[in-house]
Scaffold this motif. Sequence first.
Motif, short mmCIF file in Angstrom:
data_model
loop_
_atom_site.label_atom_id
_atom_site.label_comp_id
_atom_site.label_asym_id
_atom_site.label_seq_id
_atom_site.Cartn_x
_atom_site.Cartn_y
_atom_site.Cartn_z
N PRO A 9 64.06 37.50 21.79
CA PRO A 9 63.15 37.64 20.69
C PRO A 9 63.39 39.10 19.88
CG PRO A 9 61.81 36.93 22.31
CD PRO A 9 63.36 37.24 23.02
N GLY A 10 63.85 40.17 20.80
CA GLY A 10 63.94 41.54 20.20
C GLY A 10 65.13 41.66 19.31
N HIS A 11 66.33 40.88 19.88
CA HIS A 11 67.49 41.00 18.82
C HIS A 11 67.48 39.91 17.87
CE1 HIS A 11 69.10 43.65 22.03
NE2 HIS A 11 69.94 44.14 21.06
N LEU A 12 66.71 38.98 18.04
CA LEU A 12 66.62 37.55 17.07
C LEU A 12 65.95 38.33 15.84
CD1 LEU A 12 66.27 34.23 18.79
CD2 LEU A 12 68.23 35.29 17.71
N SER A 13 65.08 39.05 16.01
CA SER A 13 64.33 39.42 14.89
C SER A 13 65.14 40.61 14.37
CB SER A 13 62.80 40.11 15.32
OG SER A 13 62.84 41.03 16.51
N LEU A 14 65.75 41.51 15.13
CA LEU A 14 66.60 42.39 14.47
C LEU A 14 67.85 41.88 13.42
CD1 LEU A 14 67.39 45.15 17.37
CD2 LEU A 14 66.19 45.66 15.10
N PHE A 15 68.02 40.65 13.91
CA PHE A 15 69.14 39.94 13.12
C PHE A 15 68.63 39.31 11.87
CE2 PHE A 15 71.74 39.57 17.38
CZ PHE A 15 71.88 40.99 17.24
N GLY A 16 67.29 39.21 11.86
CA GLY A 16 66.60 38.61 10.77
C GLY A 16 65.93 37.20 10.96
N TYR A 17 65.98 36.85 12.26
CA TYR A 17 65.51 35.23 12.52
C TYR A 17 63.91 35.61 12.81
CZ TYR A 17 70.40 34.33 13.04
OH TYR A 17 71.61 33.96 13.04
N ASP A 18 63.13 34.95 12.43
CA ASP A 18 61.83 35.07 12.84
C ASP A 18 61.59 34.66 14.28
OD1 ASP A 18 59.21 34.33 13.60
OD2 ASP A 18 58.61 33.38 11.67
N PRO A 19 61.20 35.56 15.35
CA PRO A 19 61.37 35.26 16.66
C PRO A 19 60.17 34.37 17.14
CG PRO A 19 60.34 37.47 16.30
CD PRO A 19 60.64 36.88 14.90
N ILE A 20 59.32 33.95 16.46
CA ILE A 20 58.39 32.97 16.71
C ILE A 20 59.08 31.62 16.38
CG2 ILE A 20 56.00 31.81 16.59
CD1 ILE A 20 56.15 34.79 17.74
N GLU A 21 59.83 31.32 15.17
CA GLU A 21 60.37 30.14 14.84
C GLU A 21 61.56 29.89 15.63
OE1 GLU A 21 61.34 30.16 10.80
OE2 GLU A 21 62.53 28.31 10.77
N TYR A 22 62.46 30.88 15.96
CA TYR A 22 63.63 30.75 16.68
C TYR A 22 63.53 31.36 17.95
CZ TYR A 22 65.47 29.62 11.86
OH TYR A 22 65.69 29.31 10.83
N MET A 23 63.74 30.41 19.10
CA MET A 23 63.62 30.84 20.42
C MET A 23 64.97 30.39 21.20
SD MET A 23 61.21 32.18 22.24
CE MET A 23 61.25 32.35 24.17
N VAL A 24 65.42 31.48 21.69
CA VAL A 24 66.48 30.98 22.91
C VAL A 24 65.87 30.90 24.25
CG1 VAL A 24 68.67 32.16 23.73
CG2 VAL A 24 68.00 32.46 21.34
N GLU A 25 66.02 30.23 24.87
CA GLU A 25 65.27 29.97 26.10
C GLU A 25 65.99 30.50 27.15
OE1 GLU A 25 62.44 28.04 26.41
OE2 GLU A 25 62.65 27.28 24.23
N ARG A 26 65.08 30.57 28.21
CA ARG A 26 65.79 31.52 29.50
C ARG A 26 67.09 30.86 29.94
NH1 ARG A 26 62.35 34.25 33.01
NH2 ARG A 26 60.46 33.75 31.81
N GLY A 27 67.24 29.47 29.91
CA GLY A 27 68.58 29.06 30.54
C GLY A 27 69.49 29.43 29.75
N VAL A 28 69.47 29.41 28.40
CA VAL A 28 70.60 29.83 27.53
C VAL A 28 70.93 31.32 27.74
CG1 VAL A 28 71.34 29.93 25.23
CG2 VAL A 28 70.34 28.16 26.18
N LEU A 29 69.80 32.34 27.84
CA LEU A 29 69.96 33.74 27.99
C LEU A 29 70.39 33.93 29.34
CD1 LEU A 29 66.70 35.25 26.60
CD2 LEU A 29 68.99 35.28 25.82
#
Lengths: 408, 408
Positions: B72-92
């Motif tokens: 979420p820290g990086h998604l929000s830096l890239f402009g993605y709402d980190p509540i709306e867009y989530m990268v799940e643990r398996g993918v990370l």
Amino acid sequence: MADLELMRRLALEEETKILLVVLDGLGGLPMEPDGLTELEAARTPNLDALAARSICGLSTAVAPGITPGSGPGHLSLFGYDPIEYMVERGVLAALGIGFDLQPGDVAARGNFCSVDTETGVITDRRAGRIPSDLGARLCSKLAQVQLPEVEEIFVEPVKEYRFTLILRGRGLEDGLTDTDPQETGVPPLPVTATRPRAEATAELLNRWLAEARAVLEEDAEEKGHAANSCNLRGIAKDPGLPKMPEIYKLRCGAIATYPMYRGVAKLAGMVVLPTGETIEDEVDTLKEHWADYDFFFFHVKKTDSRGEDGDFNGKMAVIEHFDQLLPDVLAQEPDVVIITGDHSTPALWKAHSWHELPVLLHSRYVRRDGAVTFGERACMEGGLGHIRHVDLIPLGMAHANRLAKYGA
Amino acid sequence: MADLELMRRLALEEETKILLVVLDGLGGLPMEPDGLTELEAARTPNLDALAARSICGLSTAVAPGITPGSGPGHLSLFGYDPIEYMVERGVLAALGIGFDLQPGDVAARGNFCSVDTETGVITDRRAGRIPSDLGARLCSKLAQVQLPEVEEIFVEPVKEYRFTLILRGRGLEDGLTDTDPQETGVPPLPVTATRPRAEATAELLNRWLAEARAVLEEDAEEKGHAANSCNLRGIAKDPGLPKMPEIYKLRCGAIATYPMYRGVAKLAGMVVLPTGETIEDEVDTLKEHWADYDFFFFHVKKTDSRGEDGDFNGKMAVIEHFDQLLPDVLAQEPDVVIITGDHSTPALWKAHSWHELPVLLHSRYVRRDGAVTFGERACMEGGLGHIRHVDLIPLGMAHANRLAKYGA
């Protein structure tokens, strides 16, 4: 946050008066990185004295980084979420020439253009920027293209290659695409409906375009000019905004020298007061109507015009001019004064910009901050902090004791 | 507010370049209540000089009080709402080991665990934190458990008791629950589908788990270790984020030494540039590819690592190391520079924290503020005020003249 429904529920009738002064394009930048902005450099003893008795801050018109057009910049000042409420280009174009747009009218921004008569592709989207008098003559000619299904079709010149088309009649709908493909080498697009109920209007507009283009092609060949076709953009109706007097229980008067701002004020439900060309005229209008309204939108245009010209000193001079008249304005003793702009127009940038707006809120009931001058840097440290344009009217209403308590 | 759709509508192609430097876990705290933070204590003449020519502020990564993971820290830096867009643990987890995750792959974080072979209940969720070499050997063994319906199943070691499971093939779906009950004394849960179309994949995973657990039980008995079972968590596919080059019309290059950050950048549509292990290597990579991209994400990992270790001086040293290289970075003459972190990692806290991030935005078109050093306290009084990570790219785009006006 600034929820119009909440305002509607809480607004109270009162004797107090609110004055919103919009110095168009007020926010600026230093010409040299460590210099002063237009507002900081201007000699503004009256604004500074008012700032010292006010709370100041910086305000975002639409959202961080977003450069507002005049439409969104003003809608947000009037408390409308500028993403939710949009006044389309066609409507603004009609308002901008002072056209008396009626609810139900469909308006479009029109551009004369050049097409290759063999292939039909656009060769110049602006018809070589034809002179305004040719544009006006072509408008008169196109105004003769009427359709039996439409009560009246108006074709009004704007400037050079730009015109406004207005269709008036029953059953017209918006939700229509542009014909301008935004590039050359391809033919104009047809108007298409983005929702089923607009299909009949799309068909009417395509029929009008076919006839209008035939007239232009003939005229261009006969008279030897480049404007042998045209395109339509931003085709839309009056968005039917909720009206400020109903939302805020305020009798709202608008004072502006330019048609577009009068038009946006009218869309918001204000009464547009006749005025002259100068800020002095506007102050006279304010005095004359002071007793009749609770809220005044007072618009000064030339700060923006000078900014767009890149004329730092010119913009400074307009600010100084307003400053000299400020005591006359304050002599009316408004209960709440808000002074800001609809967007920044730094002379350095020569265009609207995204930079926050300095804002000053004066009332007997503000918590004063440390700002003793009115300028971007002073406002950066102001007591309002960083706010949003849509929050200004609620704050003004509160300081005017015009909002009931929320909840028990 | 920071609406990707709005960005997509307004983004313009331009020649300008934007550099986003992320010093991972940058934000800090003083070790003694009235002391200095890591950034304030570090000797950073170059960052300070840049801050003096910039606008500064404090930025919230997700929301007030929320401690972001790196995703979420990086998604929000890239402009993605980190509540709306989530990268799940398996993918990370898959990205974190540099696995080349393909769209359609289903990835899960796996944990080896211990169960009571009589009752089937979990006795240790981490199998006594088995050593990494045993974990790796068990992964090789599990990789032989394949299912005829799945094109390929990968089982990749992470560290100690942790592994990553990836299923590749047609028709795999996510929307699947964890098997780890998060407590001992109860048996593992079955994978269940949270939406009907994931039912077939749930069935496949349960079948794979049964076979894998049989292999583990046999191996544990034979070789005498505790890892006789396993669990899956955060089972998910690539979330299919809208891609930055399409949203922002930017050619985006990512420079990062750690796989996970390269992975998140890739999910966002950036081109991941090969680089080495040190910040010097990353600067070389930046120089080498400077002409090829419009936007660079430049990630420095070790500020976070030292913060997690509770190593105040170590974190300070990483900041100073970056500071020494900053002139080389600035020599590329980016039009816009943003320097911040993805979250705070105060050495005092020894973990990610919710504290706001110091941020610096440099361009010819910023309104400079009073900040003449780069530090948390200086940024508190900066001209940006308190902003949100998702607003940073829109602000960067604006200052790079890459956003059209909103509305007419």
